[in-house]
Design a protein around this motif. Structure first.
Motif, short mmCIF file in Angstrom:
data_model
loop_
_atom_site.label_atom_id
_atom_site.label_comp_id
_atom_site.label_asym_id
_atom_site.label_seq_id
_atom_site.Cartn_x
_atom_site.Cartn_y
_atom_site.Cartn_z
N GLN A 298 -1.84 -16.90 6.77
CA GLN A 298 -0.55 -17.58 6.73
C GLN A 298 -0.15 -17.89 5.29
O GLN A 298 1.02 -17.75 4.92
N GLY A 299 -1.11 -18.33 4.48
CA GLY A 299 -0.81 -18.61 3.09
C GLY A 299 -0.41 -17.37 2.32
O GLY A 299 0.53 -17.39 1.52
N LEU A 300 -1.11 -16.27 2.58
CA LEU A 300 -0.77 -15.02 1.91
C LEU A 300 0.61 -14.53 2.32
O LEU A 300 1.29 -13.86 1.53
N ARG A 301 1.05 -14.84 3.53
CA ARG A 301 2.38 -14.40 3.97
C ARG A 301 3.48 -15.04 3.13
O ARG A 301 4.55 -14.46 2.98
N ARG A 302 3.23 -16.23 2.61
CA ARG A 302 4.24 -16.82 1.72
C ARG A 302 4.41 -15.96 0.47
O ARG A 302 5.54 -15.79 -0.02
N TRP A 303 3.31 -15.44 -0.04
CA TRP A 303 3.39 -14.53 -1.19
C TRP A 303 4.07 -13.22 -0.78
O TRP A 303 4.83 -12.64 -1.55
N ILE A 304 3.78 -12.75 0.43
CA ILE A 304 4.43 -11.53 0.93
C ILE A 304 5.94 -11.71 0.97
O ILE A 304 6.70 -10.86 0.49
N VAL A 305 6.37 -12.82 1.57
CA VAL A 305 7.81 -13.08 1.68
C VAL A 305 8.44 -13.17 0.30
O VAL A 305 9.51 -12.59 0.04
N GLY A 306 7.78 -13.87 -0.63
CA GLY A 306 8.31 -13.97 -1.98
C GLY A 306 8.40 -12.62 -2.66
O GLY A 306 9.40 -12.30 -3.32
N GLY A 307 7.36 -11.79 -2.49
CA GLY A 307 7.37 -10.46 -3.09
C GLY A 307 8.45 -9.57 -2.50
O GLY A 307 9.13 -8.82 -3.22
N CYS A 308 8.63 -9.64 -1.17
CA CYS A 308 9.66 -8.83 -0.51
C CYS A 308 11.06 -9.26 -0.96
O CYS A 308 11.91 -8.40 -1.27
N LEU A 309 11.30 -10.55 -0.99
CA LEU A 309 12.63 -11.03 -1.40
C LEU A 309 12.89 -10.75 -2.88
O LEU A 309 14.01 -10.42 -3.27
N GLY A 310 11.85 -10.87 -3.71
CA GLY A 310 12.00 -10.51 -5.12
C GLY A 310 12.31 -9.04 -5.29
O GLY A 310 13.15 -8.64 -6.12
N SER A 311 11.64 -8.18 -4.50
CA SER A 311 11.92 -6.74 -4.53
C SER A 311 13.34 -6.44 -4.08
O SER A 311 14.04 -5.60 -4.66
N ALA A 312 13.78 -7.15 -3.02
CA ALA A 312 15.16 -6.97 -2.54
C ALA A 312 16.16 -7.35 -3.62
O ALA A 312 17.16 -6.64 -3.83
N SER A 412 16.90 -2.40 -0.46
CA SER A 412 16.96 -3.85 -0.55
C SER A 412 17.02 -4.47 0.84
O SER A 412 16.31 -5.44 1.14
N GLY A 413 17.84 -3.89 1.70
CA GLY A 413 17.94 -4.39 3.07
C GLY A 413 16.63 -4.26 3.83
O GLY A 413 16.27 -5.15 4.62
N LEU A 414 15.90 -3.17 3.60
CA LEU A 414 14.61 -2.99 4.27
C LEU A 414 13.61 -4.05 3.83
O LEU A 414 12.82 -4.55 4.64
N PHE A 415 13.63 -4.42 2.55
CA PHE A 415 12.73 -5.47 2.08
C PHE A 415 13.09 -6.82 2.70
O PHE A 415 12.21 -7.63 3.01
N VAL A 416 14.39 -7.08 2.85
CA VAL A 416 14.79 -8.32 3.53
C VAL A 416 14.30 -8.31 4.97
O VAL A 416 13.78 -9.32 5.48
N ALA A 417 14.42 -7.16 5.65
CA ALA A 417 13.93 -7.04 7.03
C ALA A 417 12.43 -7.26 7.09
O ALA A 417 11.91 -7.92 8.00
N ALA A 418 11.70 -6.72 6.09
CA ALA A 418 10.25 -6.91 6.05
C ALA A 418 9.90 -8.39 5.87
O ALA A 418 8.97 -8.91 6.51
N ALA A 419 10.65 -9.08 5.01
CA ALA A 419 10.42 -10.51 4.82
C ALA A 419 10.65 -11.28 6.11
O ALA A 419 9.89 -12.19 6.46
N MET A 420 11.70 -10.91 6.86
CA MET A 420 11.98 -11.58 8.13
C MET A 420 10.87 -11.31 9.15
O MET A 420 10.51 -12.20 9.93
N LEU A 421 10.31 -10.11 9.14
CA LEU A 421 9.20 -9.81 10.03
C LEU A 421 7.99 -10.67 9.69
O LEU A 421 7.29 -11.17 10.58
N ALA A 422 7.73 -10.83 8.39
CA ALA A 422 6.60 -11.66 7.97
C ALA A 422 6.82 -13.12 8.36
O ALA A 422 5.91 -13.80 8.84
N ILE A 423 8.04 -13.62 8.19
CA ILE A 423 8.35 -14.99 8.58
C ILE A 423 8.23 -15.15 10.10
O ILE A 423 7.68 -16.12 10.61
N GLY A 424 8.72 -14.16 10.84
CA GLY A 424 8.63 -14.21 12.29
C GLY A 424 7.21 -14.23 12.78
O GLY A 424 6.88 -14.93 13.75
N ALA A 425 6.32 -13.48 12.09
CA ALA A 425 4.91 -13.48 12.48
C ALA A 425 4.29 -14.84 12.26
O ALA A 425 3.49 -15.33 13.06
#
Length: 441
Positions: A298-312, A412-425
């Motif tokens: 769960q903690g690593l997912r915060r980094w995932i979301v940040g990385g995905c949104l930064g990439s977007a 960019s949109g795909l990275f936002v979708a990936a971030a939402m998937l990580a948040i949803g998980a």
């Protein structure tokens, strides 16, 4: 579980990083150097090496099978050594195929397909078993650092090998290429053997694998994973995020040349800026995850979301750069993209380790295999979709700026979708724990 299955220390993690470096070095020969030689030195159509590289990704759909095999085995080390050995054999056969093609023999093409089949199978068997071993033997607080160490070492292996091989094959000849490639394959294989020797310790079965799991069939293991909602959501996340990650691989340098007038050398340097950013991002996660909430999935997912949104955000900048043209801070934009990509990639790999080993049900290899197969398919499709998208856009609109901007915006949109998937998980897991707590009460 074996009595000698102690958690890995830093020395064992670095040793396994040497295996990752060996895999990266040999894959670089197959997907980069051989690609250039086919197109430039022998005048073959670019579709041939591109097709071979795509085929080696397609072969990696077998990763779940290799992972299941290592789950059922008594040790993972033989699967790692065997996979790297098959990869080395594939590299040697690819050089032989080049020699036959250069000599005008049609058999060279058939041998090339076989060689890249072995390359894909070797990467799948060795890489999946390596990650599964790390997943079950690295404690949670070290997973982010372990992911960073192994991936930085892989990139280092690619960079060092590329520099050395580039110098040693000059002046070019097929004989010189065969000698140098053979030496790289031999050193990589011997390094792998030395790295894994004794790393698992002694015992009867690998950690987390009981007698029941050792006899479990592949179909049963896959069906069990398919019933795990978190695992399947993560599989979708891996596919979407890696698709976004790889879409710009084939178009960034052409973009710099067409829209900003970069020379070949300047565009290559720009690619170097991106890779440097990736390394910084990886190291940042490795050093910072333990201190800032990265000890669990769960903690690593915060980094995932940040990385995905930064990439977007960075890709959105590139879309605007396409319209703005010269004057846009392109190097800084690309550096930001690399940094965010590195953060997301290592955090995602650390999460793979956490989720694969958390259940303790002896199916870590199958999980790693499914996620690795998803990643391979996404990588194979991503570069192709990005390139075709730009080509189609340029043809349909006659406007380079609009074509590149559209593809970058989709990424960019795909990275936002990936971030939402990580948040949803993350939300889904919290809700599951709340329900279980209520039932227990």
């Amino acid at each position: 579980m074996i009595a000698d299955a102690r958690p890995f220390g830093w020395t064992a993690i670095v040793r396994l990083g040497l295996v990752q470096a060996s895999i990266g070095a040999m894959v670089m020969l197959a997907t980069s150097l051989f690609n250039r030689v086919m197109v430039v030195e022998y005048g073959l159509v670019a579709a041939l090496p591109a097709g071979l590289v795509a085929w080696h990704y397609a072969v990696q759909l077998t990763r779940p099978l290799w992972g299941h095999g290592s789950d059922r085995g008594r040790r993972r080390s033989p699967w790692i050594v065997g996979g790297v050995g098959v990869l080395a054999l594939g590299v040697l056969m690819a050089v032989d195929a080049l020699a036959l093609i250069a000599g005008g023999s049609g058999w060279g093409y058939a041998l090339a397909v076989l060689a890249f089949t072995l390359i894909g199978a070797g990467v799948g068997a060795g890489g999946t078993s390596l990650l599964a071993l790390l997943a079950v033997r690295v404690v949670p607080e070290r997973r982010a650092a372990a992911a960073a160490i192994t991936w930085v070492m892989m990139i280092a292996g690619i960079v060092v090998t590329a520099g050395m091989v580039g110098a040693l094959i000059e002046p070019y000849s097929i004989e010189r290429l065969a000698i140098v490639s053979g030496a790289v394959a031999l050193v990589a294989f011997l390094l792998t053997v030395a790295a894994v020797a004794g790393v698992e310790g002694r015992g009867g079965t690998i950690a987390g694998v009981g007698e029941a799991r050792a006899s479990e069939r592949f179909g049963e293991a896959v069906r069990a994973m398919a019933g795990d909602r978190d695992a399947m959501r993560f599989t979708l996340f891996v596919f979407v995020s890696m698709l976004a990650y790889s879409m710009q691989d084939m178009i960034l340098e052409p973009f710099a040349g067409l829209r900003f007038g970069y020379s070949p050398g300047a565009s290559t340097s720009l690619s170097g800026v991106q890779h440097a950013g990736v390394l910084v991002g990886m190291v940042a996660v490795g050093l910072g995850a333990g201190a800032f909430g990265g000890r669990t999935a769960q903690g690593l997912r915060r980094w995932i979301v940040g990385g995905c949104l930064g990439s977007a955000l960075a890709l959105g900048g590139l879309a605007m750069a396409s319209a703005a043209g010269p004057g846009w801070p392109l190097a800084a934009n690309v550096a930001l993209l690399g940094l965010a990509n590195g953060v997301f990639a290592v955090a995602a790999i650390g999460s793979m380790m956490a989720l694969a080993g958390a259940a303790g049900d002896g199916r870590a290899g199958v999980r790693m295999g499914v996620w690795g197969a998803s990643q391979a398919v996404a990588f194979g499709l991503g570069g192709l979709i990005g390139a075709i998208g730009v080509d189609w856009g340029r043809w349909a609109t006659g406007d380079d700026a609009r074509a590149f901007a559209t593809v970058f915006a989709i990424e960019s949109g795909l990275f936002v979708a990936a971030a939402m998937l990580a948040i949803g998980a993350t939300v889904a897991r919290r809700e599951s724990r709340t329900v279980l707590a209520g039932e227990a009460g």
